[in-house]
Write a protein that holds these residues in place. Sequence first.
Motif, PDB file in Angstrom:
ATOM      1  N   TYR A 159       0.836  -1.196   0.000  1.00  0.00           N
ATOM      2  CA  TYR A 159       0.000   0.000   0.000  1.00  0.00           C
ATOM      3  C   TYR A 159       0.875   1.253   0.000  1.00  0.00           C
ATOM      4  O   TYR A 159       1.784   1.388   0.833  1.00  0.00           O
ATOM      5  N   LYS A 160       0.608   2.165  -0.935  1.00  0.00           N
ATOM      6  CA  LYS A 160       1.408   3.389  -1.084  1.00  0.00           C
ATOM      7  C   LYS A 160       0.561   4.646  -0.930  1.00  0.00           C
ATOM      8  O   LYS A 160       0.869   5.687  -1.503  1.00  0.00           O
ATOM      9  N   GLY A 161      -0.518   4.545  -0.173  1.00  0.00           N
ATOM     10  CA  GLY A 161      -1.337   5.728   0.081  1.00  0.00           C
ATOM     11  C   GLY A 161      -2.397   5.996  -0.961  1.00  0.00           C
ATOM     12  O   GLY A 161      -2.936   7.116  -1.026  1.00  0.00           O
ATOM     13  N   GLU A 162      -2.729   5.017  -1.795  1.00  0.00           N
ATOM     14  CA  GLU A 162      -3.765   5.204  -2.810  1.00  0.00           C
ATOM     15  C   GLU A 162      -5.111   5.539  -2.150  1.00  0.00           C
ATOM     16  O   GLU A 162      -5.375   5.133  -1.013  1.00  0.00           O
ATOM     17  N   PRO A 163      -5.981   6.260  -2.873  1.00  0.00           N
ATOM     18  CA  PRO A 163      -7.257   6.729  -2.281  1.00  0.00           C
ATOM     19  C   PRO A 163      -8.326   5.631  -2.244  1.00  0.00           C
ATOM     20  O   PRO A 163      -9.307   5.665  -2.979  1.00  0.00           O
ATOM     21  N   THR A 164      -8.117   4.638  -1.399  1.00  0.00           N
ATOM     22  CA  THR A 164      -9.095   3.561  -1.242  1.00  0.00           C
ATOM     23  C   THR A 164     -10.079   3.936  -0.134  1.00  0.00           C
ATOM     24  O   THR A 164      -9.956   4.989   0.500  1.00  0.00           O
ATOM     25  N   GLU A 165     -11.077   3.054   0.139  1.00  0.00           N
ATOM     26  CA  GLU A 165     -12.157   3.485   1.021  1.00  0.00           C
ATOM     27  C   GLU A 165     -12.752   2.369   1.862  1.00  0.00           C
ATOM     28  O   GLU A 165     -12.490   1.183   1.651  1.00  0.00           O
ATOM     29  N   VAL A 166     -13.557   2.798   2.829  1.00  0.00           N
ATOM     30  CA  VAL A 166     -14.426   1.924   3.626  1.00  0.00           C
ATOM     31  C   VAL A 166     -15.856   2.407   3.417  1.00  0.00           C
ATOM     32  O   VAL A 166     -16.134   3.611   3.475  1.00  0.00           O
ATOM     33  N   ILE A 167     -16.775   1.454   3.173  1.00  0.00           N
ATOM     34  CA  ILE A 167     -18.191   1.788   3.022  1.00  0.00           C
ATOM     35  C   ILE A 167     -18.980   0.946   4.015  1.00  0.00           C
ATOM     36  O   ILE A 167     -18.900  -0.283   4.001  1.00  0.00           O
ATOM     37  N   ILE A 168     -19.749   1.597   4.863  1.00  0.00           N
ATOM     38  CA  ILE A 168     -20.557   0.931   5.879  1.00  0.00           C
ATOM     39  C   ILE A 168     -22.012   1.326   5.667  1.00  0.00           C
ATOM     40  O   ILE A 168     -22.325   2.511   5.503  1.00  0.00           O
ATOM     41  N   GLY A 169     -22.899   0.332   5.669  1.00  0.00           N
ATOM     42  CA  GLY A 169     -24.316   0.582   5.397  1.00  0.00           C
ATOM     43  C   GLY A 169     -25.072   1.165   6.578  1.00  0.00           C
ATOM     44  O   GLY A 169     -24.543   1.988   7.327  1.00  0.00           O
ATOM     45  N   ASN A 170     -26.302   0.709   6.767  1.00  0.00           N
ATOM     46  CA  ASN A 170     -27.206   1.292   7.760  1.00  0.00           C
ATOM     47  C   ASN A 170     -27.509   0.305   8.888  1.00  0.00           C
ATOM     48  O   ASN A 170     -27.531  -0.910   8.679  1.00  0.00           O
ATOM     49  N   GLY A 171     -27.776   0.853  10.064  1.00  0.00           N
ATOM     50  CA  GLY A 171     -28.283   0.052  11.167  1.00  0.00           C
ATOM     51  C   GLY A 171     -27.304  -0.955  11.738  1.00  0.00           C
ATOM     52  O   GLY A 171     -27.722  -1.977  12.286  1.00  0.00           O
ATOM     53  N   ASN A 172     -26.011  -0.686  11.641  1.00  0.00           N
ATOM     54  CA  ASN A 172     -25.008  -1.613  12.169  1.00  0.00           C
ATOM     55  C   ASN A 172     -24.606  -1.256  13.593  1.00  0.00           C
ATOM     56  O   ASN A 172     -24.642  -0.092  13.985  1.00  0.00           O
ATOM     57  N   GLN A 173     -24.207  -2.286  14.349  1.00  0.00           N
ATOM     58  CA  GLN A 173     -23.580  -2.072  15.651  1.00  0.00           C
ATOM     59  C   GLN A 173     -22.122  -2.515  15.541  1.00  0.00           C
ATOM     60  O   GLN A 173     -21.845  -3.694  15.333  1.00  0.00           O
ATOM     61  N   ILE A 174     -21.230  -1.568  15.677  1.00  0.00           N
ATOM     62  CA  ILE A 174     -19.794  -1.826  15.614  1.00  0.00           C
ATOM     63  C   ILE A 174     -19.246  -1.456  16.983  1.00  0.00           C
ATOM     64  O   ILE A 174     -19.160  -0.279  17.334  1.00  0.00           O
ATOM     65  N   ARG A 175     -18.901  -2.459  17.765  1.00  0.00           N
ATOM     66  CA  ARG A 175     -18.688  -2.233  19.185  1.00  0.00           C
ATOM     67  C   ARG A 175     -17.249  -1.827  19.519  1.00  0.00           C
ATOM     68  O   ARG A 175     -16.451  -1.501  18.645  1.00  0.00           O
TER      69      ARG A 175
END
Length: 265
Positions: free
Chosen positions: A72-88
């Motif tokens: 990984y060299k700092g490319e503009p990648t992403e995280v996508i999280i939907g709706n109604g999740n519990q991330i503890r």
Amino acid sequence: MSIHATAIIDPRAEVDSSVQIEPYVVVKGPVRIGANTRIGSHAVLSGRTTIGRDNLIGSFSSIGMPPQDLHYKGEPTEVIIGNGNQIREYVSIHRGTATGKGRTRIGNHCMIMSYCHIAHDCELGDHVIMANLATLAGHVELGDHTNLGGLVAVHQFCRVGAYTFVGGMSGIGLDVPPYVLMEGIRNQMRISGINKIGLRRAGMSRGLIAQLDEAFRILFRSPQLLLKDALHKLETEMADCPEVQYMVEFFKTSKRGVAKRTTDD
């Protein structure tokens, strides 16, 4: 909007007016946070991260950090999280890589319990449950309604099919087919049958569960049939059942191989 005075919010971030942000949260980069989402204290959100509505992000969680990938060299990648999740609490979710899918994605209505790790380029469906300390290496795919017990570890590029339950402390080194109960470690992985309780809880009819049970018998407990012959039998004799055809397609598209050993072996 309720943002505690000690929180640090990047001016590039887009935060809905109904979001609640607790003390010492850090939001850095072009993060987008949807309506009615709550961010627990000391959480860190960074990079090109998109979080939908009605999510709970627990304290000390880390979402959108760079992938743990030497290339990984700092490319503009992403995280996508939907709706109604519990991330503890203490969950870590890393963004994708340029050599992978470019994104890590979590669907809707998932429960990601404390200390779980979701590595770069993973894809989670809807209604996924990961119990405490479950860990996904890079490029892992979890189907809808997958349930991983505590301390489960999944090898990179593995897939776990929809509606499957994996017992705690299992080590997954092969693809795990949909609709089954599985536990074990690598060459000791054992499948005990169809996840009938999970299927009933998900609202599947008795008739459909019976069809899946018969498909399981043909695939896993018909020693006179080679795998290719068992798959052909399901394709022709249960062509009108999309769930069975999904199981067939899962086997056909596997790149790592599918766990097939049962407790009867």
